[in-house]
Design a protein around this motif. Structure first.
Motif, mmCIF file in Angstrom:
data_model
loop_
_atom_site.group_PDB
_atom_site.id
_atom_site.type_symbol
_atom_site.label_atom_id
_atom_site.label_comp_id
_atom_site.label_asym_id
_atom_site.label_seq_id
_atom_site.Cartn_x
_atom_site.Cartn_y
_atom_site.Cartn_z
ATOM 1 N N PHE A 1 -8.685 -5.402 -2.382
ATOM 2 C CA PHE A 1 -8.961 -4.153 -3.068
ATOM 3 C C PHE A 1 -7.745 -3.254 -2.952
ATOM 4 O O PHE A 1 -6.793 -3.570 -2.266
ATOM 5 C CB PHE A 1 -10.226 -3.487 -2.552
ATOM 6 C CG PHE A 1 -10.241 -3.187 -1.082
ATOM 7 C CD1 PHE A 1 -10.759 -4.106 -0.200
ATOM 8 C CD2 PHE A 1 -9.744 -1.993 -0.598
ATOM 9 C CE1 PHE A 1 -10.779 -3.847 1.143
ATOM 10 C CE2 PHE A 1 -9.769 -1.721 0.745
ATOM 11 C CZ PHE A 1 -10.288 -2.652 1.621
ATOM 12 N N THR B 1 -14.486 -8.229 8.896
ATOM 13 C CA THR B 1 -15.150 -9.471 8.491
ATOM 14 C C THR B 1 -15.221 -10.454 9.650
ATOM 15 O O THR B 1 -16.240 -11.120 9.849
ATOM 16 C CB THR B 1 -14.377 -10.113 7.324
ATOM 17 O OG1 THR B 1 -14.253 -9.155 6.280
ATOM 18 C CG2 THR B 1 -15.102 -11.336 6.800
ATOM 19 N N GLN C 1 -15.875 -0.862 0.128
ATOM 20 C CA GLN C 1 -15.906 -2.293 0.410
ATOM 21 C C GLN C 1 -16.731 -2.600 1.651
ATOM 22 O O GLN C 1 -17.450 -3.598 1.695
ATOM 23 C CB GLN C 1 -14.481 -2.820 0.608
ATOM 24 C CG GLN C 1 -13.643 -2.812 -0.649
ATOM 25 C CD GLN C 1 -14.196 -3.714 -1.724
ATOM 26 O OE1 GLN C 1 -14.666 -4.801 -1.433
ATOM 27 N NE2 GLN C 1 -14.188 -3.256 -2.960
ATOM 28 N N LEU D 1 -11.867 3.371 -1.140
ATOM 29 C CA LEU D 1 -12.078 1.961 -1.494
ATOM 30 C C LEU D 1 -12.486 1.157 -0.266
ATOM 31 O O LEU D 1 -13.361 0.292 -0.340
ATOM 32 C CB LEU D 1 -10.798 1.365 -2.084
ATOM 33 C CG LEU D 1 -10.610 1.531 -3.588
ATOM 34 C CD1 LEU D 1 -9.208 1.115 -3.999
ATOM 35 C CD2 LEU D 1 -11.635 0.700 -4.336
ATOM 36 N N LEU D 2 -11.860 1.455 0.853
ATOM 37 C CA LEU D 2 -12.207 0.744 2.084
ATOM 38 C C LEU D 2 -13.654 1.035 2.473
ATOM 39 O O LEU D 2 -14.411 0.123 2.821
ATOM 40 C CB LEU D 2 -11.269 1.146 3.216
ATOM 41 C CG LEU D 2 -11.544 0.506 4.575
ATOM 42 C CD1 LEU D 2 -11.403 -1.008 4.502
ATOM 43 C CD2 LEU D 2 -10.624 1.059 5.643
ATOM 44 N N ARG E 1 -19.716 -5.112 1.322
ATOM 45 C CA ARG E 1 -19.623 -6.420 1.968
ATOM 46 C C ARG E 1 -20.121 -6.394 3.398
ATOM 47 O O ARG E 1 -20.124 -7.405 4.074
ATOM 48 C CB ARG E 1 -18.167 -6.884 1.988
ATOM 49 C CG ARG E 1 -17.591 -7.125 0.639
ATOM 50 C CD ARG E 1 -16.249 -7.784 0.813
ATOM 51 N NE ARG E 1 -15.284 -7.256 -0.114
ATOM 52 C CZ ARG E 1 -13.975 -7.352 0.040
ATOM 53 N NH1 ARG E 1 -13.489 -7.930 1.112
ATOM 54 N NH2 ARG E 1 -13.148 -6.864 -0.847
ATOM 55 N N ASP F 1 -7.400 4.771 -1.624
ATOM 56 C CA ASP F 1 -7.515 3.573 -0.795
ATOM 57 C C ASP F 1 -8.521 3.776 0.338
ATOM 58 O O ASP F 1 -9.241 2.844 0.711
ATOM 59 C CB ASP F 1 -6.153 3.194 -0.210
ATOM 60 C CG ASP F 1 -5.240 2.564 -1.254
ATOM 61 O OD1 ASP F 1 -5.753 2.220 -2.328
ATOM 62 O OD2 ASP F 1 -4.033 2.438 -0.990
ATOM 63 N N MET G 1 -10.245 -4.596 6.945
ATOM 64 C CA MET G 1 -11.349 -5.386 6.389
ATOM 65 C C MET G 1 -11.359 -6.786 7.000
ATOM 66 O O MET G 1 -12.414 -7.364 7.241
ATOM 67 C CB MET G 1 -11.160 -5.469 4.873
ATOM 68 C CG MET G 1 -12.411 -5.797 4.112
ATOM 69 S SD MET G 1 -13.623 -4.481 4.223
ATOM 70 C CE MET G 1 -15.112 -5.447 3.983
ATOM 71 N N PRO H 1 -5.600 -1.151 4.636
ATOM 72 C CA PRO H 1 -7.059 -1.297 4.621
ATOM 73 C C PRO H 1 -7.532 -2.743 4.624
ATOM 74 O O PRO H 1 -8.590 -3.047 5.171
ATOM 75 C CB PRO H 1 -7.474 -0.586 3.323
ATOM 76 C CG PRO H 1 -6.244 -0.504 2.500
ATOM 77 C CD PRO H 1 -5.095 -0.447 3.453
ATOM 78 N N MET H 2 -6.730 -3.653 4.027
ATOM 79 C CA MET H 2 -7.182 -5.048 4.021
ATOM 80 C C MET H 2 -7.174 -5.642 5.422
ATOM 81 O O MET H 2 -7.988 -6.485 5.757
ATOM 82 C CB MET H 2 -6.294 -5.891 3.102
ATOM 83 C CG MET H 2 -6.670 -5.865 1.630
ATOM 84 S SD MET H 2 -8.402 -6.142 1.247
ATOM 85 C CE MET H 2 -8.669 -7.820 1.758
ATOM 86 N N TYR I 1 0.837 -1.200 0.000
ATOM 87 C CA TYR I 1 0.000 0.000 0.000
ATOM 88 C C TYR I 1 0.869 1.246 0.000
ATOM 89 O O TYR I 1 2.073 1.186 0.283
ATOM 90 C CB TYR I 1 -0.922 0.000 1.215
ATOM 91 C CG TYR I 1 -2.055 -0.977 1.077
ATOM 92 C CD1 TYR I 1 -3.147 -0.692 0.273
ATOM 93 C CD2 TYR I 1 -2.030 -2.200 1.734
ATOM 94 C CE1 TYR I 1 -4.173 -1.598 0.115
ATOM 95 C CE2 TYR I 1 -3.055 -3.108 1.595
ATOM 96 C CZ TYR I 1 -4.124 -2.794 0.780
ATOM 97 O OH TYR I 1 -5.134 -3.682 0.623
#
Lengths: 379, 374
Positions: free
Chosen positions: A372, B183, B232, B228-229, B236, B225, B179, B175-176, A332
């Motif tokens: 993403f 989740t 998402q 995007l987060l 989701r 980003d 996420m 950000p993942m 990132y």
């Protein structure tokens, strides 16, 4: 995951992306039903792995080549073979013990697990044993026994410094040299190393976890390694095909199996020769219906790119294998990294081409979600 | 989600909850935060902060959301019992305890963990207290959290305290990873058990995500980003309309809302406009300087089109756009806001000694003289 039976899937990635862990996950949980290998269906409900494995199953879908009538939902006992060329079994037991089956697992599933410690191909375990007998450790074997594994050691029969590679064959310790297809246990009082021999000796129910440790000198020629491994697998498969009709093989790693042991001033083997070794092995495995997962180091090659993204695998493997799963890092803008995987190829099946972030823990794949934030500049 | 314009009454029915729930901010013995109607799920609400307002100024408002929100059954009945809300809060570069501290009267609870102290201080019925799930970005890699599982920290005092769960990320630039935690929380089916092994609490009836803040995301990972987060999470997350519900008990299967904070001064104007396209409602916070006093005001700039047919009173789910609401950003107190007109200014404050703001100030001064912390 609906990988067609007999596919050879390369799991290629950089160091630290979890090639071995994912390979062991597939090897442990892969289940063949009606000619298709999936992983999510076989995991117990209580397992933390269930959600990500089910997610992984959704990435690959078998093409509708089968008619509805041919679906029988037959699940055969599976022969699961893991070949380790980089890490000794003791190290695998230490670091990936949670991913290795227990004796109870093997009994309940009816599957046979065989781990082949082939690190000797590089390290020359035999030479070490002869040169440093006072340093030989027995605690590694004890740990494996405690974990329920039945241990067998294989040495090269007829090995001598001037022996032609063509004449090498496997021999159990203290046995008369015999060709591999004649190999049987010399001790009739204990079960042999192969399934059929074990049943004949009445010891078939003792353990479904077998550890073969290979004792060889260092083998600089990849063709020699491939041939010796094929010899052993052939002996194993020929003595198990009646009972274990499903076969899953994991090789960690293909890079190690086929790598050259260079010496300064010695020319590398031509690439074409390396490709032939791969072709030979892949063709042989696929013809025998062995669904194979092979870890492979990524090789960055900026000439093999899509929009300047180094899609790596600058090697030959991606053309020859039936499936390619790419493991990589995404960086990132903050500098943080995250692992992601992408299925580049799966012959005979449809698959998701998107990148999926994943995470690993001692139980294998612990998280999988579409990634993403693709890089803006196409790096 | 922006553009959906779904009526809350058009949601997929649930056998246990045929009418669904709305979110009520601020509860207890009061009627909720003034000016904020019952909020329908499936929508995203932007808390937009002007340059003259700091994040700390809106902590009292956020505290109402985190500690006093309730799920209110929709439908015509005004007497149906309230229920608990699942509050999933993501704090980027902001200590979760800041909000709890803003509500704690000084010295009222001797507890190192302000959040736990706030939960212990809550004397409302545990059945309807919010279930808080907190993600922050102050984690450290230790022997126990290399695998980044959800680590639970439990505040408990018998049945007097709600259980909450918190988990820390290492850094704010991934950000993942956010996420991933998001989740994992969404896949929960119940609150974790306490160390004492008490029976786990059920989840609430509606989900609410608080993202604090988009501006901090912007700072650590850039605009693209960050958005995007947000996208998402909308796609989701818990507020996906029309999804096929499996009703397997996971939090993800319930209705939800998103609140996100945005500082106007951090973004360019075009970026703010782009960010607003993700949201259905905008609540703007601003400062109002009157004499020696400074108030924080809030008011709705945008609100989703919701169908009000067949449930409750219309004024309970529609904001008043002709008014804004002012409060004094003081620590140690519940939010007390008064309605003022949109055009209210310093001149009016000087002239009208009986204005609502005067009463608000007088109330604070009375509290201070009575020895209470202000």
């Amino acid at each position: 995951m609906s990988i067609p039976r007999g596919n050879t899937v390369v799991i290629a990635g950089d160091p630290g992306t979890g090639k071995s862990t994912i390979l062991l996950t597939f090897l442990r949980y892969g289940t063949e039903v009606d000619g298709v290998v999936s992983i999510g269906e076989s995991v117990p409900d209580a397992s933390r792995c269930k959600v990500p494995l089910m997610s992984f199953d959704r990435l690959v879908r078998n093409l509708p080549s089968k008619s509805a009538d041919s679906v029988s939902n037959n699940r055969y006992p599976t022969l699961r073979v893991f070949v380790s060329l980089e890490n000794s079994f003791q190290r695998i037991l230490d670091h990936h013990g949670a991913l290795l089956p227990t004796k109870a697992d093997s009994v309940s599933s009816g599957d046979l697990y065989v781990a082949i410690d082939a690190t000797s191909f590089f390290s020359g375990r035999l030479e070490d044993m002869l040169r440093y007998p006072q340093l030989q450790r027995s605690d590694g074997d004890a740990a494996a026994r405690d974990a329920g594994w039945a241990l067998y050691k294989f040495v090269l029969g007829g090995w001598a410094p001037n022996t032609d590679a063509q004449s090498l064959y496997w021999q159990a310790p203290d046995a008369e040299p015999k060709a591999v297809d004649q190999l049987v246990s010399q001790d009739r009082g204990s079960p042999g190393p192969f399934p059929r021999d074990r049943e004949h000796s009445g010891g078939g129910s003792e353990s479904n976890l077998l550890l073969y440790t290979l004792m060889t000198p260092p083998l600089p020629d990849p063709m020699q390694r491939v041939r010796l491994l094929k010899d052993l697998l052939a002996a194993l498969y020929s003595r198990s095909h009646e009972k274990y009709k499903a076969r899953i093989l994991g090789i960690d790693s293909l890079s190690a199996l086929l790598s050259l042991m260079h010496e300064p001033g010695v020319d590398e083997q031509p690439k074409q020769g390396r490709r032939l070794h791969i072709l030979n092995m892949v063709r042989w495995l696929e013809e025998h219906g062995v669904t194979t997962f092979m870890a492979c180091e990524a090789v960055r090659d900026m000439t093999q790119t899509i929009r300047r993204h180094p899609l790596f695998l600058g090697t030959q493997e991606r053309y020859i294998a039936s499936g390619v799963i790419q493991l990589d890092y995404h960086q990132y803008s903050s500098g943080d990294l995250i692992r992601y995987l992408r299925i580049l190829k799966m012959r005979g099946a449809g698959h998701d081409m998107r990148s999926h972030a994943y995470d690993l823990d001692e139980n294998g794949l612990s998280w999988l979600e579409p990634l993403f934030a693709e890089p803006e500049d196409g790096r | 989600m922006a553009g959906m314009n779904m009526s809350p009454t058009s949601r997929t029915s649930d056998s246990d909850n045929p009418e669904g729930y709305l979110l009520k901010i601020g509860a207890g013995n009061e009627q909720g935060v003034p000016g904020v109607p019952l909020l329908p799920p499936y929508y995203a609400y932007l808390l937009k902060i002007s340059q003259s307002v700091g994040l700390v100024d809106i902590y009292p408002f956020l505290a109402e959301l985190m500690f006093h929100a309730r799920a209110v059954p929709s439908g015509p009945s005004l007497t149906a019992p309230e229920a608990a809300v699942n509050i999933v809060s993501i704090f980027i570069d902001d200590q979760r305890d800041n909000i709890a501290n803003s509500m704690l009267p000084e010295g009222s609870v001797n507890e190192d963990d302000a959040f736990l102290a706030r939960c212990l201080h809550d004397e409302s019925d545990p059945k309807i207290r919010p279930r808080n799930f907190i993600i922050d970005t102050f984690g450290e890699f230790g022997a126990g959290d290399l695998n980044e599982r959800l680590e639970t920290s439990i505040g408990e005092a018998g049945n007097q305290s709600p259980v909450y769960l918190r988990t820390s990320l290492v850094g704010a630039g991934n950000p993942m990873r956010m996420m991933q935690r998001f989740t994992a929380i969404n896949n929960l089916k119940e609150m974790p058990k306490t160390p004492k092994g008490d029976h786990p609490l059920n989840l609430g009836q509606i989900n609410c995500l608080l993202l604090s803040s988009i501006s901090y995301l912007y700072r650590t990972m850039g605009f693209r980003d960050a958005m995007l987060l947000v996208r998402q999470m909308l796609e989701r997350g818990v507020w996906k309309p029309g999804m096929t519900r499996k009703n397997d008990g996971r939090m993800l299967e319930q209705d939800g809302l998103l609140f996100a904070i945005l500082h106007e001064g951090v973004f360019r104007d075009d970026e703010i406009r782009y960010a607003e396209t993700f949201f259905d409602a905008v609540i703007r916070f601003d400062s109002l300087y009157c004499s020696r006093w400074r108030f924080v005001t809030y008011g709705f700039e945008m609100f989703p089109l919701v169908g009000g047919h067949g449930y409750r009173k219309p004024d309970e789910y529609l904001p008043r756009f002709d008014q804004k609401y002012a409060y004094l950003p003081t620590a140690g107190q519940r939010l007390k806001a008064v309605a003022i007109s949109r055009e209210y200014d310093k001149v009016y404050f000087e002239q009208d000694m009986n204005s609502p703001l005067r009463k608000l100030i007088n109330g604070v001064q009375c509290s201070a003289s009575a020895g209470e912390a202000v």
